[in-house]
Design a protein around this motif. Structure first.
Motif, PDB file in Angstrom:
ATOM      1  N   THR A   1      53.135  46.894  80.148  1.00  0.00           N
ATOM      2  CA  THR A   1      54.315  46.033  80.179  1.00  0.00           C
ATOM      3  C   THR A   1      53.964  44.560  80.404  1.00  0.00           C
ATOM      4  O   THR A   1      54.850  43.748  80.617  1.00  0.00           O
ATOM      5  CB  THR A   1      55.249  46.496  81.314  1.00  0.00           C
ATOM      6  OG1 THR A   1      54.544  46.409  82.554  1.00  0.00           O
ATOM      7  CG2 THR A   1      55.708  47.937  81.094  1.00  0.00           C
ATOM      8  N   TYR A   2      52.683  44.218  80.350  1.00  0.00           N
ATOM      9  CA  TYR A   2      52.268  42.856  80.674  1.00  0.00           C
ATOM     10  C   TYR A   2      52.849  41.836  79.688  1.00  0.00           C
ATOM     11  O   TYR A   2      53.377  40.797  80.095  1.00  0.00           O
ATOM     12  CB  TYR A   2      50.741  42.750  80.675  1.00  0.00           C
ATOM     13  CG  TYR A   2      50.254  41.332  80.855  1.00  0.00           C
ATOM     14  CD1 TYR A   2      50.299  40.722  82.100  1.00  0.00           C
ATOM     15  CD2 TYR A   2      49.787  40.588  79.775  1.00  0.00           C
ATOM     16  CE1 TYR A   2      49.877  39.424  82.280  1.00  0.00           C
ATOM     17  CE2 TYR A   2      49.370  39.292  79.944  1.00  0.00           C
ATOM     18  CZ  TYR A   2      49.416  38.712  81.201  1.00  0.00           C
ATOM     19  OH  TYR A   2      49.007  37.430  81.361  1.00  0.00           O
ATOM     20  N   ALA A   3      52.781  42.120  78.383  1.00  0.00           N
ATOM     21  CA  ALA A   3      53.289  41.192  77.365  1.00  0.00           C
ATOM     22  C   ALA A   3      54.782  40.941  77.567  1.00  0.00           C
ATOM     23  O   ALA A   3      55.263  39.808  77.445  1.00  0.00           O
ATOM     24  CB  ALA A   3      53.017  41.746  75.972  1.00  0.00           C
ATOM     25  N   GLN A   4      55.502  42.008  77.897  1.00  0.00           N
ATOM     26  CA  GLN A   4      56.935  41.874  78.126  1.00  0.00           C
ATOM     27  C   GLN A   4      57.214  40.994  79.346  1.00  0.00           C
ATOM     28  O   GLN A   4      58.097  40.127  79.319  1.00  0.00           O
ATOM     29  CB  GLN A   4      57.546  43.266  78.322  1.00  0.00           C
ATOM     30  CG  GLN A   4      59.049  43.253  78.593  1.00  0.00           C
ATOM     31  CD  GLN A   4      59.582  44.654  78.884  1.00  0.00           C
ATOM     32  OE1 GLN A   4      58.902  45.644  78.633  1.00  0.00           O
ATOM     33  NE2 GLN A   4      60.789  44.711  79.425  1.00  0.00           N
ATOM     34  N   LEU A   5      56.431  41.193  80.403  1.00  0.00           N
ATOM     35  CA  LEU A   5      56.585  40.386  81.618  1.00  0.00           C
ATOM     36  C   LEU A   5      56.292  38.910  81.351  1.00  0.00           C
ATOM     37  O   LEU A   5      56.971  38.016  81.848  1.00  0.00           O
ATOM     38  CB  LEU A   5      55.649  40.909  82.710  1.00  0.00           C
ATOM     39  CG  LEU A   5      56.041  42.229  83.381  1.00  0.00           C
ATOM     40  CD1 LEU A   5      54.877  42.776  84.168  1.00  0.00           C
ATOM     41  CD2 LEU A   5      57.253  42.024  84.266  1.00  0.00           C
TER      42      LEU A   5
ATOM     43  N   ARG B   1      56.568  37.286  78.474  1.00  0.00           N
ATOM     44  CA  ARG B   1      57.681  36.705  77.702  1.00  0.00           C
ATOM     45  C   ARG B   1      58.862  36.394  78.607  1.00  0.00           C
ATOM     46  O   ARG B   1      59.512  35.349  78.485  1.00  0.00           O
ATOM     47  CB  ARG B   1      58.106  37.674  76.592  1.00  0.00           C
ATOM     48  CG  ARG B   1      57.176  37.698  75.385  1.00  0.00           C
ATOM     49  CD  ARG B   1      57.838  38.359  74.180  1.00  0.00           C
ATOM     50  NE  ARG B   1      58.178  39.753  74.472  1.00  0.00           N
ATOM     51  CZ  ARG B   1      57.369  40.784  74.248  1.00  0.00           C
ATOM     52  NH1 ARG B   1      56.159  40.566  73.750  1.00  0.00           N
ATOM     53  NH2 ARG B   1      57.756  42.010  74.521  1.00  0.00           N
ATOM     54  N   GLU B   2      59.134  37.288  79.529  1.00  0.00           N
ATOM     55  CA  GLU B   2      60.233  37.087  80.474  1.00  0.00           C
ATOM     56  C   GLU B   2      59.969  35.879  81.368  1.00  0.00           C
ATOM     57  O   GLU B   2      60.882  35.091  81.654  1.00  0.00           O
ATOM     58  CB  GLU B   2      60.397  38.348  81.332  1.00  0.00           C
ATOM     59  CG  GLU B   2      61.578  38.291  82.282  1.00  0.00           C
ATOM     60  CD  GLU B   2      61.662  39.543  83.152  1.00  0.00           C
ATOM     61  OE1 GLU B   2      62.381  39.494  84.167  1.00  0.00           O
ATOM     62  OE2 GLU B   2      61.003  40.550  82.813  1.00  0.00           O
TER      63      GLU B   2
END
Length: 565
Positions: free
Chosen positions: A353-357, A359-360
Motif C-alpha cells: 500500500t506504499y504507492a497509495q499512501l 499519493r495520499e
C-alpha cells in the motif's frame, strides 16, 4: 509453524530478547569500540579537504631583489616592490621595475619601482631551454606548509574556485552514495558493506596522496565518499542495534562524540603534518590496518532475520548472551521467532500500500508544506553546521587550534540538547537554538573591526554550539512529525535537501573574498529565517509517534513535561 506459535506463551519482542542477553554488556561494549574506528575514519574522509585544499599566504617573487634559495616572505624592501592590502603583501600583484637591478638585493628602494604600473604575477614559463625544462617558482610562501595549491599551482583569485570545488565534490560523492549504499546494504548485509567502505575509502585516500595533477586529485576526492561515506550509517546501525532501549540515547551520544573527536583528531594531525601528501597517508593507512579487527564484528541481527537467516541470527544472540554472562532458553528463541514471522507478514502488507499512501500524502497540501519547511530547515542546518567548520580556519589566530575547538564544542552541545529536549520541548529547542546561532553570526559581523580575536572565536564557538543542538533536535523532530508508513521516505527527502546545503557550504569562503563578513551574514539570516518557519511545526513532546497521515496532521502540542521523565 503458525499453529505452534498459537499454542505458545505470548511472543517475545526483539527488545525483550536484548533485556535477556544483557542491554549493554561486554559484547555490546566490544561492538561499540570496534564501530568507533569507522566513525573516526568517516570524519577524516568528510573533512580532510579543509587542510589538503587549504588556501595559503604567498606573494610575488621579485627576481630584481631576491634569489630563490633564500627568499623570505616579509622583507624590509618589500613595500617598495609589492602593493599591500590590510597590512599584508598582495598575493598576485607587484610593481613594475624601472631598471634591471643587479647589485645588492637589499638596496631595492621605492624609487626603483613604478607604483603607477602594477604587474600581474603568474607562474608562466615564457622563455626556457627546450632541452632542460624546469618549473618557474614565481611565488614566495609565508610558511613551509604544503597543500594542493602549492603543488598544483592553484594560485591567484582566478583559481579560487578550484580549491572550494574540492569540498563540493566530496559532498556530491556522499550524495551519490546515499541510494547506492542503501541498496547494497539491504542486499549484501551491513558487515560486508562496512568492510568494503572502510577499505575503499582508505584505498582512494592513499591513491589521492600520490596525485600528480589537480584532475587526478579531484577524481579521487569524489570516489572516496562514493565508496566510503556509508561507513557512518552502517557503523551506527551495527553499534546501536544490540543495545537495550534504555541505553540507546547514551549510545547515540557516544557515536556523536566519536565523530566530533575524529574531527578534532584531524585538526591535531594536520597541525603536526603540514604536507598534504603525508597527512593523507597518516589519515588513511589506519583504515587498512583496522580491517582485520573490523572483520571480527557481527552481522546485523535484524538484517539476518529479514533475509530469513534465523539460525545465524540466533547464533549471534547466543554468543552475546554468553559473553555477557547471561543465558537464554530455546523456548525464548521460539517465542521470539513467532513475533518476527508475524512482523514479516505485516511488512509485506505495508509495502503493497506504499504507492497509495504516497499519493495520499502528496494530495495533502498541509503535509507538502511541512515537507518543504522541513527540507529548508535541513538545508539551513547542514549549510551552517559545515560552513562554520570550514570557515573556522579563516579566523585570526592558529587555524588548527580554531578547527579543533570548533569540533570539540559539539560535545557539550549533544549533552545540553539531551538535558533540555524532554523538558522544554522540540519546537522551543529548535527555534531557540536556530535564533541563537543566527544572532551570534550576525553579532560577529558588527564587531569585525574590533581587534579581539578571543571574542571573535567565542562568538564563533557559541554559534557552532547552537547549530549542533539545533541539528540534533531536528533529526529527532523529523522522525516525530511524519506518519510511520512514510517516515523513512520523508526523512530521506528532507535529508537529501540537507545534503545540498553541505554541497554549497564549501563555496562560502568565496563570499569572504567579495566581503569578509558575507558568509557570517548568510549563516545568520538563514538561521533566523529557518527558526521563524520552524514555528509552523507541531510540538511533539510527550506525544506518541503518529501511525497514520491523519494522526500526523492532527498532532496537538503538549508543552507540559511528563512527570516520569
Amino acid at each position: 509453524a503458525v499453529l505452534g506459535c498459537e499454542k505458545m506463551a505470548p511472543p517475545l519482542a526483539f527488545d525483550d530478547v536484548l533485556v535477556e542477553i544483557g542491554t549493554f554488556g561486554r559484547f555490546q561494549l566490544r561492538q561499540f569500540l570496534l564501530m568507533i574506528l569507522p566513525l573516526v575514519f568517516n570524519a577524516f574522509s568528510n573533512l580532510s579537504y579543509v587542510f589538503t585544499a587549504a588556501d595559503l599566504k604567498y606573494r610575488c617573487y621579485i627576481p630584481e631583489c631576491e634569489n630563490r634559495t633564500d627568499a623570505a616572505y616579509l622583507t624590509e624592501w618589500l613595500p617598495a616592490a609589492v602593493p599591500y592590502q590590510r597590512n599584508q603583501p598582495a598575493g598576485c600583484e607587484r610593481y613594475e621595475a624601472f631598471v634591471n637591478i643587479t647589485g645588492d638585493y637589499l638596496q631595492c628602494q621605492a624609487s626603483d619601482f613604478n607604483h603607477s604600473a602594477i604587474t600581474r604575477c603568474f607562474d608562466f614559463v615564457d622563455d626556457f631551454n627546450t632541452s632542460a625544462m624546469i618549473p618557474c617558482d614565481a611565488f614566495v610562501f609565508q610558511t613551509e606548509e604544503s597543500t594542493i595549491l602549492r603543488d598544483f599551482n592553484i594560485t591567484c583569485a582566478h583559481n579560487d574556485w578550484k580549491l572550494t570545488l574540492v569540498g563540493t565534490i566530496n559532498n556530491v560523492g556522499q550524495f551519490v552514495a546515499l541510494p547506492i549504499a542503501g541498496y547494497l546494504s539491504d542486499r549484501f548485509g551491513r558487515r560486508w558493506i562496512l568492510l568494503v567502505s572502510v577499505a575503499g575509502s582508505a584505498l582512494f585516500g592513499l591513491v589521492r596522496s600520490f596525485a600528480t595533477s589537480y584532475e587526478m586529485f579531484i577524481a579521487m576526492e569524489f570516489l572516496d565518499p562514493v565508496i566510503g561515506s556509508t561507513m557512518y550509517t552502517t557503523a551506527f546501525i551495527l553499534a546501536l542495534e544490540l543495545v537495550g532501549p534504555k541505553m540507546r540515547v547514551t549510545g547515540n551520544n557516544i557515536i556523536s562524540c566519536a565523530f566530533s573527536f575524529g574531527e578534532a583528531l584531524l585538526g591535531l594531525l594536520a597541525m603536526y603534518f603540514r604536507d598534504w601528501r603525508v597527512l593523507l597517508r597518516i589519515l588513511y593507512i589506519p583504515g587498512l590496518l583496522a580491517l582485520p579487527f573490523l572483520y571480527t564484528t557481527v552481522e546485523s541481527v535484524r538484517w539476518l532475520l529479514s533475509k530469513n537467516r534465523k539460525d545465524e541470527a540466533f547464533t549471534i544472540l547466543k554468543r552475546a548472551a554468553k559473553l555477557n554472562g547471561k543465558t537464554i532458553s530455546q523456548a525464548a528463541f521460539e517465542r521470539f521467532n513467532c513475533i518476527e514471522t508475524k512482523s514479516g507478514s505485516a511488512k509485506s502488507l505495508d509495502t503493497q500500500t506504499y504507492a497509495q499512501l504516497l499519493r495520499e500524502a502528496l494530495a495533502n497540501p498541509a503535509l507538502v508544506l511541512r515537507v518543504i519547511n522541513c527540507s529548508f530547515c535541513w538545508l539551513t542546518n547542514t549549510m551552517v553546521y559545515f560552513g562554520l567548520s570550514l570557515n573556522s580556519v579563516s579566523l585570526s589566530g592558529n587555524k588548527y587550534l580554531n578547527f579543533i575547538l570548533v569540533s570539540l564544542i559539539e560535545l557539550p552541545g549533544f549533552f545540553l540538547m539531551q538535558l533540555i529536549l524532554d523538558r522544554v520541548g522540540r519546537k522551543k529547542t529548535l527555534f531557540t537554538t536556530l535564533v541563537l546561532s543566527g544572532l551570534f553570526c550576525i553579532i560577529s559581523v558588527f564587531i569585525a573591526d574590533i581587534d579581539a580575536p578571543a571574542l571573535h572565536l567565542t562568538l564563533f564557538l557559541l554559534s557552532k554550539l547552537s547549530i549542533t543542538m539545533s541539528f540534533g533536535t531536528l533529526y529527532i523532530y523529523t522522525v516525530e512529525i511524519f506518519p510511520t508508513n512514510l517516515r523513512q521516505s520523508l526523512l530521506s527527502t528532507c535529508s537529501m535537501f540537507g545534503r545540498i546545503g553541505s554541497m554549497i557550504a564549501p563555496q562560502t569562503p568565496l563570499l569572504a573574498k567579495v566581503w569578509t563578513p558575507l558568509p557570517m551574514i548568510l549563516f545568520g539570516c538563514l538561521g533566523i529565517s529557518s527558526a521563524i518557519t520552524s514555528l509552523q511545526f507541531p510540538e511533539t513532546l510527550n506525544n506518541e509517534l503518529p501511525n497514520t497521515l491523519e494522526e500526523a496532521m492532527n498532532m496537538q502540542g503538549n508543552d507540559i513535561p511528563a512527570t516520569d521523565r
